[in-house]
Design a protein around this motif. Structure first.
Motif, mmCIF file in Angstrom:
data_model
loop_
_atom_site.group_PDB
_atom_site.id
_atom_site.type_symbol
_atom_site.label_atom_id
_atom_site.label_comp_id
_atom_site.label_asym_id
_atom_site.label_seq_id
_atom_site.Cartn_x
_atom_site.Cartn_y
_atom_site.Cartn_z
ATOM 1 N N CYS A 35 0.901 -1.170 -0.204
ATOM 2 C CA CYS A 35 -0.091 0.138 0.104
ATOM 3 C C CYS A 35 0.768 1.430 0.172
ATOM 4 C CB CYS A 35 -0.582 -0.066 0.815
ATOM 5 S SG CYS A 35 -2.345 1.354 1.364
ATOM 6 N N THR A 36 1.970 1.674 1.355
ATOM 7 C CA THR A 36 2.771 2.344 0.960
ATOM 8 C C THR A 36 3.397 2.563 -0.801
ATOM 9 O OG1 THR A 36 3.267 2.223 3.131
ATOM 10 C CG2 THR A 36 4.866 3.229 1.738
ATOM 11 N N VAL A 37 3.874 1.747 -1.224
ATOM 12 C CA VAL A 37 4.792 1.432 -2.403
ATOM 13 C C VAL A 37 3.173 2.103 -3.497
ATOM 14 C CG1 VAL A 37 5.824 -0.050 -4.610
ATOM 15 C CG2 VAL A 37 6.069 -0.093 -2.049
ATOM 16 N N ALA A 38 2.141 1.815 -4.284
ATOM 17 C CA ALA A 38 1.342 2.570 -4.521
ATOM 18 C C ALA A 38 0.708 3.867 -4.415
ATOM 19 C CB ALA A 38 0.047 1.266 -4.239
ATOM 20 N N ALA A 39 0.673 4.305 -2.798
ATOM 21 C CA ALA A 39 0.468 5.640 -2.403
ATOM 22 C C ALA A 39 1.722 6.529 -2.994
ATOM 23 C CB ALA A 39 0.725 5.897 -1.531
ATOM 24 N N VAL A 40 3.346 6.078 -2.762
ATOM 25 C CA VAL A 40 3.918 6.591 -3.337
ATOM 26 C C VAL A 40 4.259 7.082 -4.931
ATOM 27 C CG1 VAL A 40 6.811 6.422 -3.382
ATOM 28 C CG2 VAL A 40 5.770 6.367 -1.256
ATOM 29 N N LEU A 41 3.864 6.199 -5.711
ATOM 30 C CA LEU A 41 4.149 5.847 -7.587
ATOM 31 C C LEU A 41 2.762 6.697 -7.231
ATOM 32 C CD1 LEU A 41 5.202 1.824 -8.353
ATOM 33 C CD2 LEU A 41 6.363 4.812 -8.474
ATOM 34 N N GLY A 42 1.778 6.615 -6.918
ATOM 35 C CA GLY A 42 0.882 7.373 -7.349
ATOM 36 C C GLY A 42 1.407 8.843 -7.444
ATOM 37 N N ALA A 43 1.593 9.170 -5.793
ATOM 38 C CA ALA A 43 2.043 10.832 -5.946
ATOM 39 C C ALA A 43 3.496 11.194 -6.852
ATOM 40 C CB ALA A 43 2.565 11.213 -4.665
ATOM 41 N N ARG A 44 4.027 9.901 -7.032
ATOM 42 C CA ARG A 44 4.952 10.407 -7.843
ATOM 43 C C ARG A 44 4.661 10.621 -9.620
ATOM 44 N NH1 ARG A 44 8.163 7.580 -11.047
ATOM 45 N NH2 ARG A 44 10.447 8.179 -11.751
ATOM 46 N N ALA A 45 3.728 9.960 -9.493
ATOM 47 C CA ALA A 45 3.345 10.352 -11.180
ATOM 48 C C ALA A 45 2.328 10.988 -11.021
ATOM 49 C CB ALA A 45 2.341 8.926 -11.464
ATOM 50 N N VAL A 46 2.023 11.609 -9.924
ATOM 51 C CA VAL A 46 1.263 13.597 -10.201
ATOM 52 C C VAL A 46 1.646 14.302 -10.245
ATOM 53 C CG1 VAL A 46 -0.112 14.627 -8.742
ATOM 54 C CG2 VAL A 46 -1.661 12.607 -9.223
ATOM 55 N N LEU A 47 2.537 14.368 -9.150
ATOM 56 C CA LEU A 47 3.896 15.774 -10.007
ATOM 57 C C LEU A 47 5.155 15.259 -10.449
ATOM 58 C CD1 LEU A 47 5.099 15.346 -5.925
ATOM 59 C CD2 LEU A 47 3.707 16.821 -6.802
ATOM 60 N N HIS A 48 5.443 14.711 -11.496
ATOM 61 C CA HIS A 48 6.007 13.716 -12.090
ATOM 62 C C HIS A 48 5.254 14.840 -14.001
ATOM 63 C CE1 HIS A 48 8.656 12.265 -15.498
ATOM 64 N NE2 HIS A 48 9.357 12.231 -14.957
ATOM 65 N N ASP A 49 4.031 14.713 -13.739
ATOM 66 C CA ASP A 49 3.548 14.878 -14.860
ATOM 67 C C ASP A 49 2.546 16.477 -14.467
ATOM 68 O OD1 ASP A 49 4.286 12.613 -16.104
ATOM 69 O OD2 ASP A 49 1.922 11.875 -15.218
ATOM 70 N N GLY A 50 3.054 16.652 -13.816
ATOM 71 C CA GLY A 50 2.723 18.305 -13.410
ATOM 72 C C GLY A 50 1.684 18.250 -12.942
ATOM 73 N N THR A 51 1.325 19.381 -11.920
ATOM 74 C CA THR A 51 0.375 19.584 -11.034
ATOM 75 C C THR A 51 -0.920 19.263 -11.676
ATOM 76 O OG1 THR A 51 0.757 21.725 -9.746
ATOM 77 C CG2 THR A 51 1.692 19.217 -9.271
ATOM 78 N N SER A 52 -2.069 19.516 -11.275
ATOM 79 C CA SER A 52 -3.332 20.007 -11.631
ATOM 80 C C SER A 52 -3.994 19.770 -9.855
ATOM 81 C CB SER A 52 -4.336 18.570 -12.553
ATOM 82 O OG SER A 52 -4.613 17.616 -12.473
ATOM 83 N N ALA A 53 -5.048 20.342 -10.288
ATOM 84 C CA ALA A 53 -5.461 20.601 -9.186
ATOM 85 C C ALA A 53 -6.567 19.128 -8.881
ATOM 86 C CB ALA A 53 -7.257 21.607 -9.148
ATOM 87 N N LEU A 54 -7.383 18.804 -9.450
ATOM 88 C CA LEU A 54 -7.210 17.591 -9.252
ATOM 89 C C LEU A 54 -6.477 16.130 -8.954
ATOM 90 C CD1 LEU A 54 -10.208 15.357 -9.334
ATOM 91 C CD2 LEU A 54 -9.535 14.851 -12.251
ATOM 92 N N GLY A 55 -4.864 16.425 -9.351
ATOM 93 C CA GLY A 55 -4.372 15.486 -9.302
ATOM 94 C C GLY A 55 -3.445 15.483 -7.550
ATOM 95 N N VAL A 56 -4.314 16.806 -7.435
ATOM 96 C CA VAL A 56 -3.040 16.853 -6.078
ATOM 97 C C VAL A 56 -4.545 16.806 -4.785
ATOM 98 C CG1 VAL A 56 -2.853 18.959 -4.653
ATOM 99 C CG2 VAL A 56 -1.428 19.119 -6.608
ATOM 100 N N LEU A 57 -6.074 17.001 -5.318
ATOM 101 C CA LEU A 57 -6.663 16.355 -4.630
ATOM 102 C C LEU A 57 -6.762 14.898 -4.453
ATOM 103 C CD1 LEU A 57 -9.062 17.026 -2.393
ATOM 104 C CD2 LEU A 57 -10.228 16.864 -4.964
#
Length: 112
Positions: A35-57
Motif C-alpha cells: 500500500c505504501t509503494v502504491a501511494a508513493v508511486l501515485g504521488a510520484r506520477a501526479v507530481l512528475h507529469d505536472g500538477t493539476s487541482a484534481l491531481g493534487v486533491l
C-alpha cells in the motif's frame, strides 16, 4: 463404552496457535508495504507529469487513505502479539477494505 466423552476432556483442547499469528502479522506488514509503494508511486506520477487541482486533491486523498490503512494494519499487528489474539472485528475489516478500494479509485483518478 470405554470412550472419552466431551465432559471427560473438559472445555476442549487448548489451541496451540503455533506460527499462525506470526504469519498473519508478516502478511499485514507485506500488505502495508504494498500500500505504501502504491501511494508513493501515485504521488510520484501526479507530481512528475505536472500538477493539476484534481491531481493534487487525489494525491492528498491517497495520503489520507494510506494513513487510515496504516492505522488499521498497525492496530491489527499489535493485537496479534497477544497469546490468544482475537479475530479481526467486522468494523476494522470494512475499514481496511474501504481504504484499499478507495485507494484504487484514487489511482484511477490520478491516471486521468
Amino acid at each position: 463404552m470405554g470412550g472419552v466423552t466431551q465432559a471427560d476432556r473438559g472445555a476442549g483442547p487448548v489451541r496451540d496457535p503455533g506460527l499462525q499469528p506470526e504469519r498473519t502479522r508478516l502478511a499485514w506488514r507485506r500488505t502495508t508495504l504494498s500500500c505504501t509503494v502504491a501511494a508513493v508511486l501515485g504521488a510520484r506520477a501526479v507530481l512528475h507529469d505536472g500538477t493539476s487541482a484534481l491531481g493534487v486533491l487525489a494525491c492528498a486523498l491517497c495520503l489520507l487513505l494510506w494513513l487510515g490503512f496504516l492505522a488499521v494494519a498497525h492496530r491489527r499487528m499489535v493485537m496479534l502479539t497477544a497469546p490468544r489474539p482475537r479475530t479481526m472485528s467486522p468494523r476494522a475489516a470494512r475499514a481496511a477494505a474501504l481504504c484499499t478500494f478507495a485507494l484504487a479509485v484514487c489511482a484511477v483518478v490520478m491516471l486521468l
